[in-house]
Write an enzyme that holds these catalytic residues in place. Structure first.
Site, PDB file in Angstrom:
ATOM      1  N   ARG A  18       0.756  -1.202   0.042  1.00 28.66           N
ATOM      2  CA  ARG A  18      -0.002   0.041   0.243  1.00 28.66           C
ATOM      3  C   ARG A  18       1.053   1.179   0.048  1.00 28.66           C
ATOM      4  O   ARG A  18       1.818   1.286   0.661  1.00 28.66           O
ATOM      5  CB  ARG A  18      -0.978   0.081   1.244  1.00 28.66           C
ATOM      6  CG  ARG A  18      -1.945   1.389   1.089  1.00 28.66           C
ATOM      7  CD  ARG A  18      -2.913   1.176   2.582  1.00 28.66           C
ATOM      8  NE  ARG A  18      -3.317  -0.119   2.827  1.00 28.66           N
ATOM      9  CZ  ARG A  18      -3.746  -0.322   4.105  1.00 28.66           C
ATOM     10  NH1 ARG A  18      -3.773   0.451   5.198  1.00 28.66           N
ATOM     11  NH2 ARG A  18      -4.519  -1.477   4.323  1.00 28.66           N
ATOM     12  N   SER A 106      -8.655  -0.030  -0.648  1.00 26.84           N
ATOM     13  CA  SER A 106      -9.782  -0.484   0.263  1.00 26.84           C
ATOM     14  C   SER A 106     -10.344   0.792   0.830  1.00 26.84           C
ATOM     15  O   SER A 106     -11.095   1.597   0.012  1.00 26.84           O
ATOM     16  CB  SER A 106      -9.018  -1.167   1.463  1.00 26.84           C
ATOM     17  OG  SER A 106     -10.034  -1.752   2.394  1.00 26.84           O
ATOM     18  N   HIS A 107     -10.297   1.200   2.108  1.00 26.81           N
ATOM     19  CA  HIS A 107     -11.169   2.058   2.706  1.00 26.81           C
ATOM     20  C   HIS A 107     -10.191   3.511   3.043  1.00 26.81           C
ATOM     21  O   HIS A 107     -10.571   4.487   3.576  1.00 26.81           O
ATOM     22  CB  HIS A 107     -11.612   1.908   3.960  1.00 26.81           C
ATOM     23  CG  HIS A 107     -10.575   1.253   4.936  1.00 26.81           C
ATOM     24  ND1 HIS A 107     -10.003   0.068   5.004  1.00 26.81           N
ATOM     25  CD2 HIS A 107     -10.048   2.161   5.884  1.00 26.81           C
ATOM     26  CE1 HIS A 107      -8.946  -0.021   5.882  1.00 26.81           C
ATOM     27  NE2 HIS A 107      -8.866   1.398   6.349  1.00 26.81           N
ATOM     28  N   LYS A 116      -3.545  -6.571  -3.047  1.00 27.07           N
ATOM     29  CA  LYS A 116      -3.909  -7.456  -2.227  1.00 27.07           C
ATOM     30  C   LYS A 116      -3.936  -8.820  -3.246  1.00 27.07           C
ATOM     31  O   LYS A 116      -4.072  -8.804  -4.378  1.00 27.07           O
ATOM     32  CB  LYS A 116      -5.533  -7.396  -1.707  1.00 27.07           C
ATOM     33  CG  LYS A 116      -5.743  -6.432  -0.725  1.00 27.07           C
ATOM     34  CD  LYS A 116      -7.233  -6.573  -0.061  1.00 27.07           C
ATOM     35  CE  LYS A 116      -7.202  -5.379   0.867  1.00 27.07           C
ATOM     36  NZ  LYS A 116      -8.675  -5.143   1.227  1.00 27.07           N
ATOM     37  N   ASP A 240     -17.050  -1.263   2.553  1.00 23.05           N
ATOM     38  CA  ASP A 240     -15.965  -0.391   2.569  1.00 23.05           C
ATOM     39  C   ASP A 240     -15.888  -0.360   0.989  1.00 23.05           C
ATOM     40  O   ASP A 240     -16.577  -0.927   0.178  1.00 23.05           O
ATOM     41  CB  ASP A 240     -14.715  -1.135   3.258  1.00 23.05           C
ATOM     42  CG  ASP A 240     -14.176  -2.098   2.674  1.00 23.05           C
ATOM     43  OD1 ASP A 240     -14.703  -2.872   1.982  1.00 23.05           O
ATOM     44  OD2 ASP A 240     -13.035  -2.338   2.731  1.00 23.05           O
ATOM     45  N   ASP A 242     -13.653  -1.324  -1.341  1.00 23.17           N
ATOM     46  CA  ASP A 242     -13.329  -2.469  -2.214  1.00 23.17           C
ATOM     47  C   ASP A 242     -14.146  -3.763  -1.673  1.00 23.17           C
ATOM     48  O   ASP A 242     -14.170  -4.774  -2.321  1.00 23.17           O
ATOM     49  CB  ASP A 242     -11.805  -2.950  -1.950  1.00 23.17           C
ATOM     50  CG  ASP A 242     -11.545  -3.661  -0.965  1.00 23.17           C
ATOM     51  OD1 ASP A 242     -12.055  -3.381   0.075  1.00 23.17           O
ATOM     52  OD2 ASP A 242     -10.833  -4.394  -0.881  1.00 23.17           O
ATOM     53  N   ASP A 244     -14.784  -5.829   0.717  1.00 22.54           N
ATOM     54  CA  ASP A 244     -14.416  -7.057   1.589  1.00 22.54           C
ATOM     55  C   ASP A 244     -14.893  -6.836   3.092  1.00 22.54           C
ATOM     56  O   ASP A 244     -14.695  -7.695   3.915  1.00 22.54           O
ATOM     57  CB  ASP A 244     -12.982  -7.355   1.349  1.00 22.54           C
ATOM     58  CG  ASP A 244     -12.074  -6.222   1.849  1.00 22.54           C
ATOM     59  OD1 ASP A 244     -12.457  -5.257   2.188  1.00 22.54           O
ATOM     60  OD2 ASP A 244     -10.887  -6.626   1.623  1.00 22.54           O
ATOM     61  N   ARG A 245     -15.601  -5.477   3.589  1.00 24.03           N
ATOM     62  CA  ARG A 245     -15.931  -5.522   4.756  1.00 24.03           C
ATOM     63  C   ARG A 245     -17.383  -4.815   4.658  1.00 24.03           C
ATOM     64  O   ARG A 245     -17.578  -4.249   3.956  1.00 24.03           O
ATOM     65  CB  ARG A 245     -14.939  -4.220   5.435  1.00 24.03           C
ATOM     66  CG  ARG A 245     -13.716  -4.914   5.654  1.00 24.03           C
ATOM     67  CD  ARG A 245     -12.948  -4.021   6.721  1.00 24.03           C
ATOM     68  NE  ARG A 245     -12.568  -2.615   6.426  1.00 24.03           N
ATOM     69  CZ  ARG A 245     -12.886  -1.680   7.105  1.00 24.03           C
ATOM     70  NH1 ARG A 245     -13.422  -1.542   7.885  1.00 24.03           N
ATOM     71  NH2 ARG A 245     -12.523  -0.328   6.549  1.00 24.03           N
ATOM     72  N   HIS A 327     -14.735  -7.621   8.364  1.00 22.88           N
ATOM     73  CA  HIS A 327     -14.240  -8.846   7.632  1.00 22.88           C
ATOM     74  C   HIS A 327     -14.903 -10.098   8.048  1.00 22.88           C
ATOM     75  O   HIS A 327     -14.682 -10.314   9.213  1.00 22.88           O
ATOM     76  CB  HIS A 327     -12.854  -9.047   7.502  1.00 22.88           C
ATOM     77  CG  HIS A 327     -11.837  -7.973   6.681  1.00 22.88           C
ATOM     78  ND1 HIS A 327     -11.718  -7.934   5.443  1.00 22.88           N
ATOM     79  CD2 HIS A 327     -11.063  -6.748   7.163  1.00 22.88           C
ATOM     80  CE1 HIS A 327     -11.107  -6.895   5.011  1.00 22.88           C
ATOM     81  NE2 HIS A 327     -10.560  -6.385   6.035  1.00 22.88           N
TER      82      HIS A 327
END
Ligand SMILES: [Zn+2]
Length: 463
Positions: A18, A106-107, A116, A240, A242, A244-245, A327
């Site tokens: 990241r 992501s967030h 990822k 979120d 992407d 995944d949450r 998650h």
């Protein structure tokens, strides 16, 4: 190709890669990651890799460069385009590919982006991420004549998600994509589900003009809560950036936190998997662990970090795991990765069958807790301080006190529990406490203050 490429020292992290676009991360890094990760895949015997990207402005450019890097190692690259991270995981499992790369921030704020990765069925993290750095820095790279092609998997993915809806009564549901990558599939998904669906901010927009796509922060759920009231909805579901949450609110607009959500799913999954192991992270409520046990399951407390939970789940054969952050991983009927749209479908089915989300939550006893409090402590000091606190806590263990040091130190007393752990990704300590009474919570906060001061650390505000 990039000779002697060097990554910025902050970019190769514990759970992912990241950085900040234009400062620590750019297309040259993406190409090098393609080369380094591609080399890992080739040397593990792999030949086919999928790649996808989220809705961030910098994502298409990073994807293009990463594809070039992957191809240079001789891999066949399947480009699925824009979508949520779980759609990339789905592609790897559904098409039985050898690896996957997701370009996603992501967030994080709009100027961030990252990677990822999965190799085989598992996440790439820790030592494997460092290995990518070593391969690139040492120019120890596989070479070959690779290829790439585009493939639209979104219809297969959406059909797979919708297939596990098991509701009996039509609901009204508000879904908030937060302008994140889930927006790319959400309308087509809800069109396949019965009931009434209201979609907020489904346009994918990497500037996130409405609210930040992080459903663990209450202010980001305000629009969702408002819409639940306006439409008299049964559930509100947020995502979120992407996908995944997951975040959720009940029919009263009350937030259902990640650990509460996991307790609700666990009670349902344990009906078909009696005695199963259900895994949660060390930040989760004691009421979750107690509820799993009450429903005949084996609760297992594990380290925070989605990669670590996924790995532990595969090792133990657990049908369900999750963490405070939202998650949540279903291996029951699904692949065991963190797929928030899938969690949304399962929640809709569950609420439809069982009545109401507020009712499902009400089986958990009320508690008094702090949010997760993060405060800066020097990188050098943070792990050492936690070690000292573990040692002192263990000296007290037995006198009504239980100590768990799987990830930081979590101390259970008659009042409830408190946690201090060092972040793996930032120079911060994380504190949390939860009690059965307000007075108990004050005593637990006092214990945290006391432990910190004995290690020469100033307690954060609110403690
Ligand atoms: Zn995410």
């Amino acid at each position: 190709m990039t000779a002697n490429h060097r990554f910025h020292p902050t970019v190769l992290r514990e759970y992912d890669i990241r950085g900040v676009i234009g400062k620590t991360l750019g297309p040259d890094d993406a190409r090098a990651i393609g080369q380094g990760f591609g080399t890992l895949v080739v040397r593990a015997g792999g030949t086919r890799v999928a790649i996808g990207y989220d809705g961030r402005l910098s994502s298409p450019e990073l994807e293009q460069a990463c594809v070039e890097g992957l191809m240079s190692t001789g891999l066949e690259v399947i480009r699925i385009g824009l979508g949520p991270t779980p759609m990339l995981y789905f592609t790897v499992r559904h098409l039985e590919l050898d690896a996957g790369v997701m370009i996603t921030g992501s967030h994080n704020p709009p100027d961030y982006n990252g990677f990822k990765m999965m190799l085989g069925k598992g996440p790439v993290y820790g030592e494997q991420i460092q290995e990518i750095g070593r391969l690139v820095h040492g120019q120890d790279l596989a070479t070959g004549a690779g290829s790439s092609r585009k493939l639209d998997v979104s219809e297969d993915y959406i059909n797979r998600l919708a297939a596990d809806y098991d509701g009996t009564r039509d609901l009204t549901i508000v879904w908030d994509a937060g302008n994140g990558a889930v927006g790319h599939v959400l309308r087509r998904l809800t069109d396949k589900l019965p009931g009434k669906h209201i979609l907020l901010f489904e346009e994918v927009d990497g500037n996130f003009p409405n609210h930040h796509p992080d459903p663990t922060v209450p202010e980001n759920l305000e629009d969702l809560i408002h819409a639940v009231h306006t439409h008299k909805a049964d559930i509100g579901i947020g995502f979120d950036g992407d996908g995944d949450r997951i975040g959720a609110v009940d029919e009263h607009g009350d937030i259902i936190w990640g650990d509460q959500l996991l307790a609700i799913y666990a009670a349902d999954v344990l009906k078909t998997h009696p005695g199963a192991t259900i895994i949660a992270d060390v930040k989760s409520s004691q009421t979750l662990y107690d509820d799993i046990a009450k429903n005949g399951g084996k609760p297992l407390m594990w380290k925070t970090g989605h990669s670590l939970l996924k790995a532990k789940m595969a090792e133990t054969g657990s049908p369900l795991a999750g963490e405070m952050s939202g998650h949540i991983f279903f291996a029951d009927k699904y692949y065991g990765f963190d797929d928030a749209p899938y969690c949304g479908v399962r929640l809709a089915g569950l609420v439809s069958r069982e009545g109401s989300l507020a009712k499902l939550k009400s089986v958990l006893p009320p508690v008094f807790n702090t949010p997760e409090i993060r405060f800066q402590v020097d990188e050098e000091r943070k792990f050492k301080a936690v070690e000292e606190i573990v040692a002192r806590a263990k000296a007290l263990a037995g006198k009504g006190i239980e100590v768990n040091d799987i990830d930081g130190v979590r101390v259970k007393t008659e009042d409830g529990w408190w946690l201090l752990r060092a972040s793996n990704t930032q120079d911060v300590l994380v504190a949390r406490a939860e009690a059965f009474s307000e007075a108990g919570l004050e005593r637990l906060k006092g214990s945290i203050r006391d432990q910190l001061s004995q290690s020469g650390i100033q307690a954060p505000e609110g403690f």
